[in-house]
Structure formats: C-alpha cells, structure tokens
Design a protein around this motif. Sequence first.
Motif, PDB file in Angstrom:
ATOM      1  N   THR A 150     -23.568 -28.598  16.095  1.00 30.79           N
ATOM      2  CA  THR A 150     -23.382 -28.926  14.683  1.00 30.79           C
ATOM      3  C   THR A 150     -22.108 -28.212  14.238  1.00 30.79           C
ATOM      4  O   THR A 150     -21.788 -27.124  14.719  1.00 30.79           O
ATOM      5  CB  THR A 150     -24.563 -28.478  13.801  1.00 30.79           C
ATOM      6  N   PHE A 151     -21.380 -28.856  13.348  1.00 32.69           N
ATOM      7  CA  PHE A 151     -20.110 -28.314  12.885  1.00 32.69           C
ATOM      8  C   PHE A 151     -20.115 -28.249  11.371  1.00 32.69           C
ATOM      9  O   PHE A 151     -20.692 -29.100  10.701  1.00 32.69           O
ATOM     10  CB  PHE A 151     -18.949 -29.210  13.338  1.00 32.69           C
ATOM     11  N   SER A 152     -19.445 -27.286  10.833  1.00 37.97           N
ATOM     12  CA  SER A 152     -19.250 -27.226   9.387  1.00 37.97           C
ATOM     13  C   SER A 152     -18.420 -28.427   8.955  1.00 37.97           C
ATOM     14  O   SER A 152     -17.612 -28.945   9.724  1.00 37.97           O
ATOM     15  CB  SER A 152     -18.515 -25.945   8.997  1.00 37.97           C
ATOM     16  N   GLY A 153     -18.628 -28.848   7.716  1.00 39.55           N
ATOM     17  CA  GLY A 153     -17.853 -29.953   7.185  1.00 39.55           C
ATOM     18  C   GLY A 153     -16.367 -29.635   7.210  1.00 39.55           C
ATOM     19  O   GLY A 153     -15.956 -28.511   6.936  1.00 39.55           O
ATOM     20  N   ASN A 206     -21.427 -37.394   8.647  1.00 39.17           N
ATOM     21  CA  ASN A 206     -21.820 -37.371   7.236  1.00 39.17           C
ATOM     22  C   ASN A 206     -20.550 -37.238   6.407  1.00 39.17           C
ATOM     23  O   ASN A 206     -19.744 -36.331   6.644  1.00 39.17           O
ATOM     24  CB  ASN A 206     -22.761 -36.200   6.926  1.00 39.17           C
ATOM     25  N   ILE A 207     -20.371 -38.135   5.450  1.00 40.03           N
ATOM     26  CA  ILE A 207     -19.159 -38.161   4.638  1.00 40.03           C
ATOM     27  C   ILE A 207     -19.540 -37.986   3.176  1.00 40.03           C
ATOM     28  O   ILE A 207     -20.405 -38.699   2.668  1.00 40.03           O
ATOM     29  CB  ILE A 207     -18.411 -39.502   4.818  1.00 40.03           C
ATOM     30  N   TRP A 208     -18.864 -37.028   2.520  1.00 37.27           N
ATOM     31  CA  TRP A 208     -19.031 -36.823   1.078  1.00 37.27           C
ATOM     32  C   TRP A 208     -17.673 -37.016   0.444  1.00 37.27           C
ATOM     33  O   TRP A 208     -16.695 -36.397   0.872  1.00 37.27           O
ATOM     34  CB  TRP A 208     -19.563 -35.425   0.779  1.00 37.27           C
ATOM     35  N   ASN A 227     -20.098 -35.568  -7.176  1.00 37.82           N
ATOM     36  CA  ASN A 227     -19.306 -35.108  -8.313  1.00 37.82           C
ATOM     37  C   ASN A 227     -18.392 -33.941  -7.983  1.00 37.82           C
ATOM     38  O   ASN A 227     -17.366 -33.751  -8.623  1.00 37.82           O
ATOM     39  CB  ASN A 227     -20.222 -34.706  -9.474  1.00 37.82           C
ATOM     40  N   ALA A 228     -18.782 -33.129  -7.010  1.00 39.36           N
ATOM     41  CA  ALA A 228     -17.990 -31.944  -6.689  1.00 39.36           C
ATOM     42  C   ALA A 228     -18.185 -31.569  -5.224  1.00 39.36           C
ATOM     43  O   ALA A 228     -19.217 -31.859  -4.628  1.00 39.36           O
ATOM     44  CB  ALA A 228     -18.408 -30.784  -7.582  1.00 39.36           C
ATOM     45  N   LEU A 229     -17.161 -30.908  -4.678  1.00 37.76           N
ATOM     46  CA  LEU A 229     -17.251 -30.310  -3.345  1.00 37.76           C
ATOM     47  C   LEU A 229     -16.905 -28.829  -3.497  1.00 37.76           C
ATOM     48  O   LEU A 229     -16.793 -28.345  -4.619  1.00 37.76           O
ATOM     49  CB  LEU A 229     -16.319 -31.044  -2.376  1.00 37.76           C
ATOM     50  N   GLY A 230     -16.748 -28.109  -2.419  1.00 40.80           N
ATOM     51  CA  GLY A 230     -16.589 -26.656  -2.471  1.00 40.80           C
ATOM     52  C   GLY A 230     -15.456 -26.129  -3.329  1.00 40.80           C
ATOM     53  O   GLY A 230     -15.589 -25.074  -3.941  1.00 40.80           O
ATOM     54  N   LYS A 290     -11.260 -33.534  -1.980  1.00 44.66           N
ATOM     55  CA  LYS A 290     -11.700 -34.860  -2.398  1.00 44.66           C
ATOM     56  C   LYS A 290     -12.634 -35.516  -1.399  1.00 44.66           C
ATOM     57  O   LYS A 290     -13.361 -36.431  -1.751  1.00 44.66           O
ATOM     58  CB  LYS A 290     -10.482 -35.753  -2.636  1.00 44.66           C
ATOM     59  N   ILE A 291     -12.607 -35.060  -0.157  1.00 43.54           N
ATOM     60  CA  ILE A 291     -13.476 -35.618   0.879  1.00 43.54           C
ATOM     61  C   ILE A 291     -13.835 -34.517   1.870  1.00 43.54           C
ATOM     62  O   ILE A 291     -13.026 -33.618   2.149  1.00 43.54           O
ATOM     63  CB  ILE A 291     -12.813 -36.817   1.599  1.00 43.54           C
TER      64      ILE A 291
END
Length: 145
Positions: free
Chosen positions: A49-52, A95-97, A128-131, A136-137
């Motif tokens: 598993t990898f961090s985003g 997984n895409i945010w 609505n938000a990321l870190g 933006k992605i």
Amino acid sequence: MLKIIYPIEKGYYRMNNNVVTRLSSSGISKAVGNYTHITKIQPNSTFYTFSGQIGADLGGNIPEEFNQQVKNTFINISNLLKSVDLEPDNVIKVNIWSKEEIDWEYFDKIYGDFFGEIPPSMTIAYVNALGLEAIKIEIEIWAAG
C-alpha cells in the motif's frame, strides 16, 4: 511503454508479472471508465500500500494548473513503484480524489499510457478539500509483487 498481457481465458488477463490477474465479469454492468471490475493477486505475493501521491514536482513545488498536477502525480507514482522494483502492471487498485472536474480526454491519455490496455480496479471521488489548499488531485495505489 509496451505492455505484455497474457490471455488466460475469456475475460481473464494475467499481467506480465505473473502475480496480478485482471478479470471481467458477465454478471455486472460494463465498466463506465478505464478500469477492471476485479483484480486477483496470486498466493504468496507481497502486498503493497502506498500513500496518496500528489502533483508536486521533484522539488516539492505544486503547480497551479490541474493537468500539470495530473502529469506530475503519475511521474511520482512511477518513481514510487520503481523504488520497490514494481511496474504499473503490479498495481491492483487506484483510488482518485479530485477537487476539480477531471479533464477526461487528458486524464485518459495519461492513464492509458501508464497502465496500458487492461487497467487496474479504480475508484474516483470528487471532494471539497485535500491535505493542502494547492493540491487539486491525489491518487493512491495498491500493488502486489
């Protein structure tokens, strides 16, 4: 990038690493995007598993332009995989945010060049938000090797 895909039987494709098999199913709806509904990992494989990953360049700078963030994100994913001797064929889940609407023509070209003809399982969500405000992605991968 040349992808070697070995057909096992109709609807089953073992990737060239002999660890990951991507499957289709006749009992569910056709995929509405570039993904595989089912991905199987061979027994005794190592699960990663990898961090985003985000669209920062190698210097840590996050560009303003969305598609440049997409491109940088896939460069970062490629470098991440290489760091543990894996390739895109080893990816089993994406997984895409995204905070902005994805430019699918651009995204599908980058995604297709990266994963080839039979892409891994995928989930996409608009958020609505990321870190950080500038992000933006963000794309997270899981892999087996």
